[in-house]
Design a protein around this motif. Sequence first.
Motif, PDB file in Angstrom:
ATOM      1  N   THR A   1      29.045  50.014  -1.757  1.00 60.84           N
ATOM      2  CA  THR A   1      28.069  49.708  -2.801  1.00 60.84           C
ATOM      3  C   THR A   1      28.464  48.408  -3.498  1.00 60.84           C
TER       4      THR A   1
ATOM      5  N   ILE B   1      23.152  47.430  -4.338  1.00 60.45           N
ATOM      6  CA  ILE B   1      22.759  47.761  -2.969  1.00 60.45           C
ATOM      7  C   ILE B   1      23.882  48.510  -2.265  1.00 60.45           C
ATOM      8  N   ARG B   2      23.528  49.202  -1.201  1.00 64.63           N
ATOM      9  CA  ARG B   2      24.560  49.773  -0.336  1.00 64.63           C
ATOM     10  C   ARG B   2      24.464  49.061   1.015  1.00 64.63           C
TER      11      ARG B   2
ATOM     12  N   LEU C   1      10.841  46.040  -4.971  1.00 68.87           N
ATOM     13  CA  LEU C   1      11.188  45.673  -3.602  1.00 68.87           C
ATOM     14  C   LEU C   1      10.172  44.687  -3.041  1.00 68.87           C
TER      15      LEU C   1
ATOM     16  N   ILE D   1      20.358  47.134   4.611  1.00 72.59           N
ATOM     17  CA  ILE D   1      20.688  47.268   3.186  1.00 72.59           C
ATOM     18  C   ILE D   1      19.887  48.410   2.560  1.00 72.59           C
ATOM     19  N   THR D   2      20.550  49.260   1.781  1.00 66.42           N
ATOM     20  CA  THR D   2      19.848  50.272   0.996  1.00 66.42           C
ATOM     21  C   THR D   2      19.825  49.791  -0.442  1.00 66.42           C
ATOM     22  N   TRP D   3      18.603  49.679  -1.012  1.00 72.60           N
ATOM     23  CA  TRP D   3      18.471  49.174  -2.377  1.00 72.60           C
ATOM     24  C   TRP D   3      18.599  50.359  -3.325  1.00 72.60           C
TER      25      TRP D   3
ATOM     26  N   PHE E   1      20.882  43.127  -8.201  1.00 64.68           N
ATOM     27  CA  PHE E   1      20.604  44.452  -7.635  1.00 64.68           C
ATOM     28  C   PHE E   1      21.884  45.203  -7.308  1.00 64.68           C
TER      29      PHE E   1
ATOM     30  N   TYR F   1      28.584  38.446  -5.217  1.00 64.45           N
ATOM     31  CA  TYR F   1      28.588  39.905  -5.040  1.00 64.45           C
ATOM     32  C   TYR F   1      29.920  40.486  -5.473  1.00 64.45           C
TER      33      TYR F   1
ATOM     34  N   GLN G   1      18.055  48.100  -9.866  1.00 63.60           N
ATOM     35  CA  GLN G   1      17.836  46.701 -10.229  1.00 63.60           C
ATOM     36  C   GLN G   1      18.326  46.487 -11.653  1.00 63.60           C
TER      37      GLN G   1
END
Length: 412
Positions: free
Chosen positions: A344, A372-373, A409, A359-361, A370, A391, A364
């Motif tokens: 993450t 993300i995973r 998204l 990418i899994t969002w 964001f 990041y 926000q």
Amino acid sequence: MSVIKVAILGFGTVGEGVYRTIQSHEEELASVLGKKVEVAAVLIRNKEKDRNINEDVLVTTDFKEILCLPQLDVVVEAIVGKEPPLTFLKKAIERGCHIITANKEMFAHHGKELLKLAQENKVSVGFEATVAGGIPVIQTLGQLLKINRVQQVQGILNGTSNFILTEMREKKQSFAQALLQAQKNGFAEADPTNDVEGFDAFYKTMILSRIAFGEEPNWQDVEREGITSVTRDLIDAAEKLGLRFKHVASINREGGQITGSVQPVLVGKEHPFYHVEGVENAVNVHSDIVGRITLQGPGAGMFPTASAIIEDLVYVCQNHYHDRSFKQMAAVPIEQKKGQISETWLVHGLTKTKINPLITWLDQASVDTFIIRAEKKDVVELANQQEDLVYFPFLGEYQSAIKLKPKALSAL
Ligand SMILES: NC(=O)c1ccc[n+]([C@@H]2O[C@H](COP(=O)([O-])OP(=O)(O)OC[C@H]3O[C@@H](n4cnc5c(N)ncnc54)[C@H](OP(=O)(O)O)[C@@H]3O)[C@@H](O)[C@H]2O)c1
């Protein structure tokens, strides 16, 4: 009552703290050791400075005079930099003295060599004060390592960086303002590079690695990043999601391999580092029998550091002679995970990127920030494509604060 004679090398914050503590705790030391502890000599550099030192103590700029004292049992080193401290300590060991040091830079580079020399000369080495000031992390690891196998050690090891991050968040200050405040409070040096660029935490991490795992990762392979990339806007964005930036050093042993990193990370409310604020330090040790232990406390300062040195003084005097060289621990079998582990991240500056199936969002934090995973290689790839993208990893299990709206998204 017989006497233990001590020399203190350096009479700055730490050296003076040790001198005053030996005086203020004279009775406790005598009752634990059965001997009176006396400061016989103090090594200084500048003769012009006023010092509050008893007249019967030899105060000198010449280390040879100290080595020539008729009785000398312990040498405490509280100087800055690798040389001349290393040479002084080698000579002290060869003279048959136990040594104690607070100097992490010197000990990270030469600890192994000093421990070997001490072993050959049958004297002990104390270095509790080199990591996390007053927190007894080295003694604790030594205790744990008798049977437990340590798998991971993580720590907030630089009080100056933690103070700056806390000030930026709480007082809504810029990095420059918070650094100035740290310097005014005496937490940061005039040249703060070692602290804010992660070198100080790096040295401490290498010392911890040797204690925990009996060896270090390759220094070149350890990611070292300071806190200068953490802006007020990022801190504010993270705070909206209930997250805080912390500068964390981490060393892990997986199978036979040791990996390490020193970098800013994000933590949520459930993480023990979330509430570690200001100049405090904390160390979290994960070992196979006991699980996770967190130690927290003052990581620097005159008396916290003197506390670590005084406890070492008792240790070296009581354990004459005890082998405290680093042990090589058995590898811990780790369940092999298929493929790479999903991680993450907080990513900032994500404006032009197409929706990426890798990418899994999750959340926000602001228009372009964001959670993300994704696997690290995919985040690195994004950063390579977009120069201004930054990041930071999230530590622990991420609990989504706000569910990301599909609208957000589609705006990407
Ligand atoms: N401050 C902390 O909270 C803390 C915590 C843990 C570890 N440490 C470590 O402890 C060590 C000392 O830190 P500190 O904060 O006490 O530093 P400091 O206040 O700057 O004091 C350094 C002392 O070393 C003396 N010195 C420097 N070079 C010397 C030389 N060649 N010969 C003899 N004396 C010399 C200086 O002498 P003069 O007074 O004559 O100039 C000064 O008294 C450092 O390695 C630091 O990383 C500090």
